[in-house]
Design a protein around this motif. Structure first.
Motif, PDB file in Angstrom:
ATOM      1  N   GLN A  48      -4.555   2.530  -2.715  1.00 13.96           N
ATOM      2  CA  GLN A  48      -4.117   3.492  -1.706  1.00 13.96           C
ATOM      3  C   GLN A  48      -2.822   2.991  -1.085  1.00 13.96           C
ATOM      4  O   GLN A  48      -2.668   1.791  -0.827  1.00 13.96           O
ATOM      5  N   THR A  49      -1.892   3.912  -0.847  1.00 11.51           N
ATOM      6  CA  THR A  49      -0.593   3.559  -0.287  1.00 11.51           C
ATOM      7  C   THR A  49      -0.087   4.690   0.594  1.00 11.51           C
ATOM      8  O   THR A  49      -0.393   5.862   0.339  1.00 11.51           O
ATOM      9  N   PRO A  50       0.680   4.371   1.638  1.00  8.47           N
ATOM     10  CA  PRO A  50       1.268   5.426   2.469  1.00  8.47           C
ATOM     11  C   PRO A  50       2.174   6.374   1.700  1.00  8.47           C
ATOM     12  O   PRO A  50       2.409   7.496   2.140  1.00  8.47           O
ATOM     13  N   SER A  51       2.661   5.956   0.534  1.00  9.39           N
ATOM     14  CA  SER A  51       3.504   6.839  -0.272  1.00  9.39           C
ATOM     15  C   SER A  51       2.730   8.039  -0.801  1.00  9.39           C
ATOM     16  O   SER A  51       3.316   9.078  -1.104  1.00  9.39           O
ATOM     17  N   LEU A  52       1.407   7.873  -0.953  1.00 10.03           N
ATOM     18  CA  LEU A  52       0.540   8.963  -1.426  1.00 10.03           C
ATOM     19  C   LEU A  52      -0.605   9.123  -0.441  1.00 10.03           C
ATOM     20  O   LEU A  52      -1.738   8.725  -0.729  1.00 10.03           O
ATOM     21  N   PRO A  53      -0.356   9.677   0.733  1.00 12.45           N
ATOM     22  CA  PRO A  53      -1.413   9.771   1.757  1.00 12.45           C
ATOM     23  C   PRO A  53      -2.594  10.607   1.271  1.00 12.45           C
ATOM     24  O   PRO A  53      -2.421  11.663   0.676  1.00 12.45           O
ATOM     25  N   GLY A  54      -3.784  10.064   1.502  1.00 15.06           N
ATOM     26  CA  GLY A  54      -4.993  10.788   1.147  1.00 15.06           C
ATOM     27  C   GLY A  54      -5.388  10.700  -0.304  1.00 15.06           C
ATOM     28  O   GLY A  54      -6.401  11.269  -0.703  1.00 15.06           O
ATOM     29  N   ARG A  55      -4.623   9.975  -1.111  1.00 17.01           N
ATOM     30  CA  ARG A  55      -4.926   9.875  -2.541  1.00 17.01           C
ATOM     31  C   ARG A  55      -5.314   8.452  -2.914  1.00 17.01           C
ATOM     32  O   ARG A  55      -4.868   7.488  -2.302  1.00 17.01           O
ATOM     33  N   THR A  56      -6.149   8.349  -3.925  1.00 15.34           N
ATOM     34  CA  THR A  56      -6.536   7.057  -4.482  1.00 15.34           C
ATOM     35  C   THR A  56      -6.166   7.044  -5.963  1.00 15.34           C
ATOM     36  O   THR A  56      -6.545   7.941  -6.707  1.00 15.34           O
ATOM     37  N   LYS A  70       6.412   9.897  -7.483  1.00 10.75           N
ATOM     38  CA  LYS A  70       6.196  10.070  -6.040  1.00 10.75           C
ATOM     39  C   LYS A  70       5.995   8.744  -5.314  1.00 10.75           C
ATOM     40  O   LYS A  70       6.123   8.683  -4.102  1.00 10.75           O
ATOM     41  N   SER A 126       6.845  -0.370  -1.926  1.00 10.75           N
ATOM     42  CA  SER A 126       5.970   0.086  -0.848  1.00 10.75           C
ATOM     43  C   SER A 126       4.707  -0.765  -0.796  1.00 10.75           C
ATOM     44  O   SER A 126       4.257  -1.294  -1.810  1.00 10.75           O
ATOM     45  N   ALA A 172       0.700  -1.506  -0.336  1.00  6.71           N
ATOM     46  CA  ALA A 172      -0.498  -0.808  -0.804  1.00  6.71           C
ATOM     47  C   ALA A 172      -1.708  -1.713  -0.635  1.00  6.71           C
ATOM     48  O   ALA A 172      -1.587  -2.939  -0.538  1.00  6.71           O
TER      49      ALA A 172
END
Length: 397
Positions: free
Chosen positions: A266-274, A305, A310, A312
């Motif tokens: 999980q990373t702030p670059s893809l909020p809500g995604r795993t 994306k 970043s 994670a």
């Protein structure tokens, strides 16, 4: 105020529906004390277990009939035992589970950096010397595609190779044509450009160079009008369609990490995604200061994306060997000695010190203290522990 007395007070409130529980100190009669010392007390009050007798009687605190707790010759009035009526067990919400062998599930949580796949980092160099006449792409962060126009160049060596190719075509010398084509390819022209040379106008002296590979421009190293030599860097690019998630694993956890293990990222670059990916590399070298090894996960990233460099977080599901385990919620930690409450009979609970091994997400490996098949308290153990402490304080010397 003593924490145990506060807990026991809560027990008294909960038991109020079935009768007032008065936590007072009661002394045995001389006969009862003698019988207790000789191990002959076989009757106890279920509400006040420190009150006992060697014969049927009533509790001097609440008037309840004493219940038989064991055979003569054994000391059943132990001060560390907690006895509760079955209706009190339900009111207090005391729950137990069976100690058994089970997989010791464990998740290793890690933190790391998402960065470029270094094997796809490249520098595009000038294939021939000349002057840059124009840049089709110069912005850092721009996307280059293979065979996309990259720049225009005026090059005397390239013009000389073009002239040699034309002469070879006119003379129809197959060997000379092949050699001229190879030289033009070395100077950066593709087959479609070479094939169109006979149609070029005499005054057209610049040639467009196409990108030899795809990637994101990290740095543009030339400007329009600059003269470059063969081999000078033009662009530094990275292909972000695959990326690396790297994180440190400390020495004690390294035997648990294996190639091919799945990591949830999980990373702030893809909020809500795993994002799920597998471990592809474990460094054989430890960092001299941290004694950690770098672990690498390969991420497929066609949508571009994720942000380079970043932060994670990752979760690694570790192998789960089957061991004798006790739930984490069953463990009490008075001081540095863990203990549990074992249900020896319905409504009877005995404190046991335990020796623990590896820690899992929901359970500990159990090395000593409880055997397989016994039941341990997993809910309401604080209230049971409070009653046990009160028993110890109320028991006569």
């Amino acid at each position: 105020m003593n924490r145990a007395l506060v807990i026991v007070g809560a027990v008294g409130v909960l038991l109020g529906a079935g009768g007032v529980l008065m936590f007072q100190r009661f002394h045995y009669s001389p006969a009862e004390s003698s019988a207790r010392a000789n191990g002959a007390a076989r009757f106890q009050c279920p509400m006040h277990p420190w009150i006992g007798s060697g014969k049927p009687a009533e509790c001097t605190a609440c008037g309840m009939d004493l219940v038989q707790t064991g055979q003569a010759g054994t000391n059943q009035a132990r001060s560390d035992l907690v006895l509760l009526p079955l209706e009190s067990v339900q009111v207090l919400g005391v729950q137990t589970v069976v100690v058994k062998k089970q997989p010791l599930l464990r998740t290793l949580r890690v933190a790391g950096i998402i960065g470029e796949d270094e094997s796809r980092h490249a520098v595009i160099s000038a294939p021939v010397e000349g002057r840059i006449e124009g840049l089709a792409m110069s912005t850092e962060g721009g996307e280059l595609r293979r065979r996309q126009p990259m720049l225009d160049i005026f090059s005397l060596p390239l013009l000389g190779a073009v002239n040699d190719y034309k002469i070879a075509l006119e003379k129809n010398e197959l060997h000379a044509v092949t050699n001229a084509q190879r030289r033009l390819e070395q100077f950066g022209l593709v087959w479609e450009q070479i094939k169109s040379i006979p149609k070029r106008q005499p005054g057209d002296t610049s040639f467009g160079l196409l990108a030899p590979r795809s990637g994101t421009i990290l740095k543009c190293r030339v400007t329009e009008g600059q003269y470059v030599k063969e081999g000078d860097p033009l662009f530094e690019i990275a292909d972000f369609t695959t990326m690396w998630f790297t994180f440190p694993v400390y020495e004690q956890d390294q035997p648990l990490i294996q190639l091919g293990q799945v990591v949830e990222i999980q990373t702030p670059s893809l909020p809500g995604r795993t994002v799920k990916a597998r471990v592809t590399f474990i460094s054989p070298n430890l960092d001299a200061q941290t004694h950690a090894a770098t672990v690498r996960v390969l991420l497929e990233h066609p949508e571009l994306k994720l942000k380079n460099l970043s932060q994670a977080q990752g979760r690694v599901a570790l192998d789960a060997p089957e061991v004798l385990a006790v739930p984490r919620r069953a463990i009490l930690w008075p001081g540095n000695t863990p203990r549990v409450y074992v249900e020896t009979a319905p409504g009877t609970y005995e404190p046991r010190p335990v020796k623990l091994g590896r820690a899992g997400d929901e359970a500990y490996e159990l090395l000593e203290g409880v055997t397989e098949g016994e039941r341990v308290v997993t809910s309401g153990q604080l209230l049971v522990d409070g009653q046990a402490q009160l028993n110890r304080h109320a028991s006569p010397p």
